[in-house]
Design a protein around this motif. Structure first.
Motif, mmCIF file in Angstrom:
data_model
loop_
_atom_site.group_PDB
_atom_site.id
_atom_site.type_symbol
_atom_site.label_atom_id
_atom_site.label_comp_id
_atom_site.label_asym_id
_atom_site.label_seq_id
_atom_site.Cartn_x
_atom_site.Cartn_y
_atom_site.Cartn_z
ATOM 1 N N ILE A 36 10.436 -4.526 -2.105
ATOM 2 C CA ILE A 36 10.958 -5.901 -1.969
ATOM 3 C C ILE A 36 12.045 -5.924 -0.880
ATOM 4 N N ARG A 37 12.899 -4.920 -0.918
ATOM 5 C CA ARG A 37 13.957 -4.849 0.112
ATOM 6 C C ARG A 37 13.333 -4.769 1.510
ATOM 7 N N GLU A 38 12.293 -3.922 1.649
ATOM 8 C CA GLU A 38 11.630 -3.794 2.965
ATOM 9 C C GLU A 38 11.017 -5.108 3.405
ATOM 10 N N LEU A 39 10.450 -5.801 2.426
ATOM 11 C CA LEU A 39 9.823 -7.092 2.712
ATOM 12 C C LEU A 39 10.874 -8.091 3.229
ATOM 13 N N TYR A 40 12.021 -8.129 2.572
ATOM 14 C CA TYR A 40 13.081 -9.027 3.024
ATOM 15 C C TYR A 40 13.585 -8.613 4.407
ATOM 16 N N GLU A 41 13.686 -7.290 4.617
ATOM 17 C CA GLU A 41 14.160 -6.839 5.936
ATOM 18 C C GLU A 41 13.179 -7.264 7.024
ATOM 19 N N LEU A 42 11.894 -7.162 6.689
ATOM 20 C CA LEU A 42 10.864 -7.579 7.653
ATOM 21 C C LEU A 42 11.039 -9.066 7.998
ATOM 22 N N VAL A 43 11.166 -9.886 6.955
ATOM 23 C CA VAL A 43 11.239 -11.338 7.153
ATOM 24 C C VAL A 43 12.535 -11.724 7.881
ATOM 25 N N CYS A 74 19.507 -14.750 -10.436
ATOM 26 C CA CYS A 74 19.988 -13.380 -10.666
ATOM 27 C C CYS A 74 18.994 -12.363 -10.124
ATOM 28 N N THR A 75 17.798 -12.804 -9.730
ATOM 29 C CA THR A 75 16.786 -11.814 -9.315
ATOM 30 C C THR A 75 16.970 -11.377 -7.864
ATOM 31 N N LEU A 76 17.580 -12.219 -7.051
ATOM 32 C CA LEU A 76 17.685 -11.871 -5.620
ATOM 33 C C LEU A 76 19.068 -11.408 -5.190
ATOM 34 N N THR A 77 20.039 -11.462 -6.122
ATOM 35 C CA THR A 77 21.410 -11.085 -5.720
ATOM 36 C C THR A 77 21.474 -9.689 -5.081
ATOM 37 N N PRO A 78 20.698 -8.690 -5.563
ATOM 38 C CA PRO A 78 20.827 -7.369 -4.929
ATOM 39 C C PRO A 78 20.356 -7.335 -3.475
ATOM 40 N N TYR A 79 19.676 -8.405 -3.032
ATOM 41 C CA TYR A 79 19.115 -8.375 -1.675
ATOM 42 C C TYR A 79 19.867 -9.296 -0.710
ATOM 43 N N GLY A 101 11.583 1.164 -9.370
ATOM 44 C CA GLY A 101 11.970 2.000 -8.236
ATOM 45 C C GLY A 101 11.283 1.562 -6.955
ATOM 46 N N PRO A 102 10.085 2.114 -6.680
ATOM 47 C CA PRO A 102 9.390 1.768 -5.429
ATOM 48 C C PRO A 102 9.169 0.265 -5.248
ATOM 49 N N VAL A 103 8.986 -0.474 -6.331
ATOM 50 C CA VAL A 103 8.775 -1.923 -6.162
ATOM 51 C C VAL A 103 10.045 -2.575 -5.612
ATOM 52 N N ASN A 104 11.201 -2.193 -6.157
ATOM 53 C CA ASN A 104 12.461 -2.742 -5.628
ATOM 54 C C ASN A 104 12.661 -2.353 -4.159
ATOM 55 N N ASP A 105 12.306 -1.088 -3.841
ATOM 56 C CA ASP A 105 12.436 -0.652 -2.443
ATOM 57 C C ASP A 105 11.508 -1.476 -1.553
ATOM 58 N N ALA A 125 0.857 -1.212 0.000
ATOM 59 C CA ALA A 125 0.000 0.000 0.000
ATOM 60 C C ALA A 125 0.884 1.250 0.000
ATOM 61 N N GLU A 126 1.969 1.219 0.763
ATOM 62 C CA GLU A 126 2.865 2.394 0.833
ATOM 63 C C GLU A 126 3.597 2.627 -0.486
ATOM 64 N N LYS A 127 3.971 1.541 -1.163
ATOM 65 C CA LYS A 127 4.783 1.695 -2.388
ATOM 66 C C LYS A 127 3.937 1.635 -3.657
ATOM 67 N N GLY A 128 2.636 1.379 -3.500
ATOM 68 C CA GLY A 128 1.749 1.433 -4.665
ATOM 69 C C GLY A 128 1.653 0.155 -5.464
ATOM 70 N N PHE A 129 1.823 -1.023 -4.817
ATOM 71 C CA PHE A 129 1.620 -2.266 -5.570
ATOM 72 C C PHE A 129 0.702 -3.223 -4.809
ATOM 73 N N ARG A 130 0.121 -4.174 -5.570
ATOM 74 C CA ARG A 130 -0.773 -5.181 -4.985
ATOM 75 C C ARG A 130 -0.016 -6.477 -4.763
ATOM 76 N N VAL A 131 -0.335 -7.170 -3.667
ATOM 77 C CA VAL A 131 0.325 -8.460 -3.408
ATOM 78 C C VAL A 131 -0.710 -9.574 -3.259
ATOM 79 N N VAL A 132 -0.292 -10.775 -3.667
ATOM 80 C CA VAL A 132 -1.063 -11.997 -3.431
ATOM 81 C C VAL A 132 -0.145 -12.926 -2.644
ATOM 82 N N CYS A 133 -0.652 -13.494 -1.540
ATOM 83 C CA CYS A 133 0.189 -14.378 -0.722
ATOM 84 C C CYS A 133 -0.387 -15.792 -0.725
ATOM 85 N N PHE A 134 0.464 -16.758 -1.006
ATOM 86 C CA PHE A 134 0.040 -18.155 -0.907
ATOM 87 C C PHE A 134 1.286 -19.014 -0.708
#
Ligand SMILES: Cc1cc2nc3c(=O)[nH]c(=O)nc-3n(C[C@H](O)[C@H](O)[C@H](O)COP(=O)(O)OP(=O)(O)OC[C@H]3O[C@@H](n4cnc5c(N)ncnc54)[C@H](O)[C@@H]3O)c2cc1C
Length: 461
Positions: A401-408, A423-428, A395-399, A362-371
């Motif tokens: 994702i980083r927040e999500l990983y930090e949370l977890v 290659c998709t997760l190396t930056p995190y 931009g905000p989506v990458n930010d 909601a803060e970064k402007g994207f929708r999520v589905v969890c399963f």
């Protein structure tokens, strides 16, 4: 990188003309896997049929410093099989023999290009079972499962592929062929090279054969589907199931957004107020015990206010009950571009993770589905692109994702439970690992592959 005619001639001499592909169609086919919105064309596609051919290919590539990207079924979702630095894609599909089922020792020896589902069918026909059951089993390969440390719904009871491997045949970048251990269930002999290969995503060696321990196939199964109008109650159901001593063979979850996404593709139209679905399965050899377990689950579900508890024993009914779990992935693919965030965390934290993902979205402007595999604390959080423009998507989506990983990671979790880093997760990687960890990993890579030819650019930032 463009390969020289001499390199191509060398590969033709090893494999024969037919198994060296450089036509536009083949290069395009092997430029993609199941990682949506990513592609990278190799210079050449090679299809060896034996470990000796692979050894000759690697020793030439090592000498000439040509990147080599191993490829199984191409079902990976973190870009592991993409040739971002060009070079050759090495397809394992022709190494697909089931070499031996040893009933006395309950082991299986198999070439790693074998399709996972076919290997499983072969075992079940003999009353045996290799339990991990990835959703992609009809087209992924044993080697890809090992390289990604794959798992599946049954892993909550039986563990992942990594828990069944006894020994591996591996071709090193130099072309040398080794076995990593011995065909034994117990081994205390120095560093565990077998486990080091698992999850190495084709960066340390090519896995060409595997010896697994297998188990007796369970003769009976039941599956329950529970509906909850509150996420909190569903989350409690998960922890209570284990707390009362039950051992489910599946414990899967789909959230309200996943139910809404899957609904148009499902025959059954679940009401809007369902906030979460759980699937809880049991398997074994005693039907009565399974029935008792199912009754206990029913009672617990009642206590926690479940709005519906259904049970299926026959295969066709189990398939029907699984419909929403099956269709949620397809619905996401149909909805367009998405990013797969495959997080792993202590299973008691499900509600915190789902609510955290929604808040960050909601803060970064994207929708999520969890399963996903909630009994293992492993969720696939899918970020849907919808109508986000390029700037927001990168931009905000990458930010977010980083927040999500930090949370977890803050909850004691990890970046990936089963889909790997690719290659998709190396930056995190730095959200989980310190510079010391990363230097140790880089050191291991350098020992195995000093010239860095194997799957360059994967795993390590
Ligand atoms: C619909 C769908 C459902 C899925 N469900 C699950 C699931 O339930 N559980 C799960 O864990 N994953 C799941 N996945 C992800 C994917 O299927 C797994 O990661 C799988 O293990 C990849 O196997 P593959 O043979 O397709 O490997 P590829 O995609 O071809 O390769 C994956 C990685 O392994 C390396 N590799 C492949 N073969 C070898 C080898 N022989 N030696 C060394 N390295 C090798 C590649 O270089 C690459 O880095 C799913 C994917 C899809 C599309």
């Amino acid at each position: 990188l463009a390969l020289s005619e001499t390199d191509c001639d060398k590969f033709r001499a090893i494999l024969g003309e037919k198994h060296v592909l450089c036509d536009a169609d083949s290069l395009a086919t092997y430029a993609v896997d199941e990682t949506h919105a990513q592609s990278a064309e190799p210079d050449l596609v090679l299809k060896p049929a034996s470990v000796n051919e692979i050894s000759s290919i690697l020793s030439h590539c090592n000498k000439m410093e040509i990147p080599v990207v191993p490829r199984g079924g191409g079902s990976g979702v973190s870009g592991g099989a993409l040739a971002h630095r060009g070079g050759v894609v090495l397809c394992l599909e022709r190494l697909n023999r089931i070499i031996r089922v040893d009933h006395d020792n309950q082991t299986l020896t198999v070439e790693t290009g074998a399709i996972t589902g076919m290997v499983q069918e072969h075992l079940v026909a003999q009353g045996l079972c290799l339990p991990p059951d990835p959703g992609s089993r009809e087209f992924c390969q044993i080697g890809g499962n090992l390289a990604e440390c794959a798992a599946g719904p049954k892993s909550v009871k039986y563990g992942a592929f990594r828990d069944y491997v006894l020994n591996l045949e591996v071709v090193l970048p130099s072309g040398e062929i080794i076995w990593t251990g011995a065909n034994v269930r117990k081994m205390a002999c120095g560093y565990n090279l077998t486990q080091l290969m698992l999850g190495s995503e084709g960066t340390l060696g090519i896995i060409t054969k595997a010896v697994f321990k297998v188990i007796r196939a369970p003769s009976h199964q039941v599956l329950m589907r529970l509906s909850f109008n509150s996420l909190a109650a569903a989350a409690q159901m998960i922890t209570r199931t284990f707390a009362v001593g039950l051992v489910p063979s599946e414990l899967e979850f789909v959230d309200a957004h996943g139910i809404a996404a899957a609904r148009p593709n499902c025959q059954e139209k679940l009401p809007d107020q369902v906030a979460a679905l759980l699937w809880i399965g049991f398997d074994g050899h005693d039907e009565e015990v399974l029935t008792e377990d199912a009754v206990k689950i029913s009672d617990l579900a009642d206590e926690l206010g479940s709005s519906e508890a259904l049970i299926a024993e026959q295969i066709d009914h189990r398939i029907a009950l699984w419909e929403y779990r099956q269709k949620v992935g397809e619905a996401i693919i149909e909805a367009g571009a998405f990013r797969d965030v495959d997080v792993s965390f202590p299973r008691s934290q499900l509600q915190t993770v789902v609510e955290g993902a929604r808040r960050i979205g909601a803060e970064k402007g994207f929708r999520v589905v969890c399963f996903g595999h909630s009994g293992d604390g492993n969720l696939h959080i899918q970020i849907l692109r919808g109508d986000l423009d390029e700037a927001a998507w990168n931009g905000p989506v990458n930010d977010g994702i980083r927040e999500l990983y930090e949370l977890v990671v803050g909850l004691g979790g990890a970046l990936s439970g089963e889909h790997g880093i690719g290659c998709t997760l190396t930056p995190y990687m730095d959200t989980l690992f310190s510079a010391t960890h990363l230097a140790l990993m880089a050191g291991i890579k350098a020992v195995f592959d000093p010239k860095g030819i194997l799957n360059p650019g994967k795993i390590l930032p």
